[in-house]
Design an enzyme around this catalytic site. Structure first.
Site, PDB file in Angstrom:
ATOM      1  N   GLU A 254       0.824  -1.215   0.000  1.00  0.00           N
ATOM      2  CA  GLU A 254       0.000   0.000   0.000  1.00  0.00           C
ATOM      3  C   GLU A 254       0.861   1.270   0.000  1.00  0.00           C
ATOM      4  OE1 GLU A 254      -2.933   0.136   3.176  1.00  0.00           O
ATOM      5  OE2 GLU A 254      -4.433   0.992   1.850  1.00  0.00           O
ATOM      6  N   HIS A 281       8.491 -26.199   0.398  1.00  0.00           N
ATOM      7  CA  HIS A 281       7.790 -27.254  -0.339  1.00  0.00           C
ATOM      8  C   HIS A 281       6.742 -26.657  -1.265  1.00  0.00           C
ATOM      9  CE1 HIS A 281       9.647 -30.389   2.168  1.00  0.00           C
ATOM     10  NE2 HIS A 281       9.697 -29.390   3.038  1.00  0.00           N
ATOM     11  N   LYS A 397     -14.146   2.209  -3.288  1.00  0.00           N
ATOM     12  CA  LYS A 397     -14.989   2.643  -2.152  1.00  0.00           C
ATOM     13  C   LYS A 397     -16.122   3.530  -2.656  1.00  0.00           C
ATOM     14  CE  LYS A 397     -11.435   2.838   1.451  1.00  0.00           C
ATOM     15  NZ  LYS A 397     -10.727   3.779   2.313  1.00  0.00           N
TER      16      LYS A 397
HETATM   17  O1  PA5 Z   1      -2.902   2.012   5.962  1.00  0.00           O
HETATM   18  C1  PA5 Z   1      -3.981   2.517   5.764  1.00  0.00           C
HETATM   19  O2  PA5 Z   1      -4.149   3.737   5.791  1.00  0.00           O
HETATM   20  C2  PA5 Z   1      -5.205   1.658   5.504  1.00  0.00           C
HETATM   21  O3  PA5 Z   1      -4.874   0.343   5.293  1.00  0.00           O
HETATM   22  C3  PA5 Z   1      -6.173   1.783   6.673  1.00  0.00           C
HETATM   23  O4  PA5 Z   1      -5.538   1.386   7.835  1.00  0.00           O
HETATM   24  C4  PA5 Z   1      -7.429   0.959   6.461  1.00  0.00           C
HETATM   25  O5  PA5 Z   1      -8.041   1.309   5.258  1.00  0.00           O
HETATM   26  C5  PA5 Z   1      -8.411   1.187   7.594  1.00  0.00           C
HETATM   27  O6  PA5 Z   1      -8.727   2.532   7.699  1.00  0.00           O
HETATM   28  P1  PA5 Z   1      -9.309   3.176   8.990  1.00  0.00           P
HETATM   29  O7  PA5 Z   1      -8.337   3.016  10.100  1.00  0.00           O
HETATM   30  O8  PA5 Z   1      -9.536   4.604   8.635  1.00  0.00           O
HETATM   31  O9  PA5 Z   1     -10.599   2.451   9.317  1.00  0.00           O
END
Ligand code: PA5
Length: 407
Positions: A254, A281, A397
């Site tokens: 990410e 494996h 989203k």
């Molecule tokens: O790293 C990030 O920003 C995302 O993976 C968030 O942690 C994830 O989308 C969850 O978001 P939130 O903490 O706003 O619910």
């Protein structure tokens, strides 16, 4: 923690390294996770000390950066340190998973931590609604979110306890903030030791310690070769690190899979989490003989808590395996790891390194996670992406919201 690199590196302070250090020091002034190892945690400790002793289960309602870090640490330590309370993670809208988890907890002995930085994540809020609607008791819930978020306002109206993320700490970099520390502290995990491990890595990097050049060399290697070696495997030789690899996959993927800041190009490094010896494996064949597009980091434990030996018995027809007799399992697993490293070293085109962590304890995992956060920041800077945003996940989203609204 030790990091041995088995690819060409320049252990001197080159111009590239000087520039990188300067940029990271600049970034450190605004990005909040860098200073988490030195934060004041009195409020977390106070809350934990005064916590209701009749509560046996802590449930985290959260996803991604709001759950993966605490889960990685809890699962790493669980085989060694009997947790004071059991920790559960509700991360999915899969009804089978929700029902299965609910079966395992006694509501009257459970406290829920609703963790969401944005405060509006579909997975977290939908599961919260499901649990809250039949049990609208403010004492069951504690909220961890950004100050001023919609969830913060909801919790204020409800009259529940709230904790806030520190400024400029992104979800996937939040494990060492209240997001990760609160659930872990409530389960009796030594969060001071966790931060001490992270702080040692922080000092080592920013104050000329041993890890500084390993981190710089590794980041420069990954960035300079990212077009060719665009897959970075972690091969961890302990089942305890299974969820750590999940956390790594999120952090790396990410943070680094982006459009470059100063060009129209899409770049990225693909994380893969493997566990040895199991994945010897399966995935190992692909590393050994597949396309030369992967680097591999082996993670080894120096000490395993349990002294378990293979008994010196001879099994009829299996006499050739008498060589296993009297070997301790902890030696066997590390010999397996070393053998794979040696075999791969002969395949000159696979960049390798090895991280050795001393033992299964809070300090070790704190150090390892902070090391990976730093590495991610360094590589992100070098491949010219914004390491801390995630615009790519927004499109789906928005479509989901439209679909939900037009039902
Ligand atoms: O790293 C990030 O920003 C995302 O993976 C968030 O942690 C994830 O989308 C969850 O978001 P939130 O903490 O706003 O619910």
């Amino acid at each position: 923690m030790e990091n041995r690199l088995y690819f060409n590196r320049l252990e001197t302070l080159t111009e590239d390294k000087k520039k990188l250090i300067k940029k990271i020091n600049l970034e450190r002034e605004s990005i909040g996770y860098y200073s988490l190892p030195k934060q004041n945690i009195d409020d977390i400790l106070e809350f934990t000390e005064n916590f209701d002793e009749s509560i046996e289960n802590i449930v985290v309602l959260g996803i991604g950066g709001s759950s993966l870090g605490a889960k990685a640490i809890y699962e790493f330590l669980k085989p060694i340190e009997q947790p004071k309370r059991s920790l559960f993670f509700f991360e999915s809208t899969d009804p089978l998973n929700i029902a299965d988890l609910l079966k395992q907890i006694d509501m009257d002995k459970t406290h829920f931590l609703i963790i969401s930085k944005s405060g509006g994540t579909v997975e977290t809020i939908s599961i919260f609604k499901y649990i809250y609607a039949p049990n609208p008791d403010k004492r069951r819930f504690t909220f961890i979110t950004d100050k001023g978020s919609s969830l913060d306002k909801f919790a204020e109206d409800l009259g529940s306890k709230r904790f806030y993320l520190p400024d400029n700490v992104g979800g996937r970099f939040s494990v060492l903030s209240v997001v990760g520390l609160m659930p872990l502290a409530l389960c009796g995990i030594d969060i001071k030791a966790l931060l001490k491990g992270a702080d040692d890595v922080c000092d080592s990097f920013f104050e000329e310690g041993l890890l500084k050049y390993a981190l710089l060399d590794k980041a420069l290697y990954y960035a300079k070769n990212h077009a060719r070696y665009n897959i970075n495997c972690i091969f961890a030789y302990s089942e305890t690190l299974k969820y750590f690899t999940e956390w790594y996959v999120q952090l790396w993927g990410e943070s680094l899979g982006k459009k470059q800041r100063c060009s129209a190009f899409n770049v990225g490094l693909t994380p893969i989490g493997l566990i040895g010896p199991k994945d010897q494996h399966s995935f190992l064949q692909l590393i050994m003989e597949g396309t030369r597009d992967k680097s591999v980091t082996f993670i080894k434990l120096r000490e395993f808590e349990h002294e378990m030996y293979i008994p010196p018995v001879t099994l009829k027809h299996l006499e050739s395996l008498d060589m296993l007799n009297d070997i301790a399992f902890h030696d066997l697993i590390n010999m397996q790891c070393d053998s794979v490293i040696e075999a791969l070293k002969n395949e000159k085109e696979v960049p390798l390194d090895e991280i050795i962590i001393p033992a299964v304890n809070a300090e070790s995992i704190g150090a390892l996670m902070y090391y990976y956060e730093l590495l991610t920041s360094l590589v992100g800077e070098l491949i010219d992406v914004n390491t801390y945003d995630q615009p790519g996940v927004e499109a789906g989203k928005i479509i989901l919201k439209e679909k939900l609204q037009s039902r």
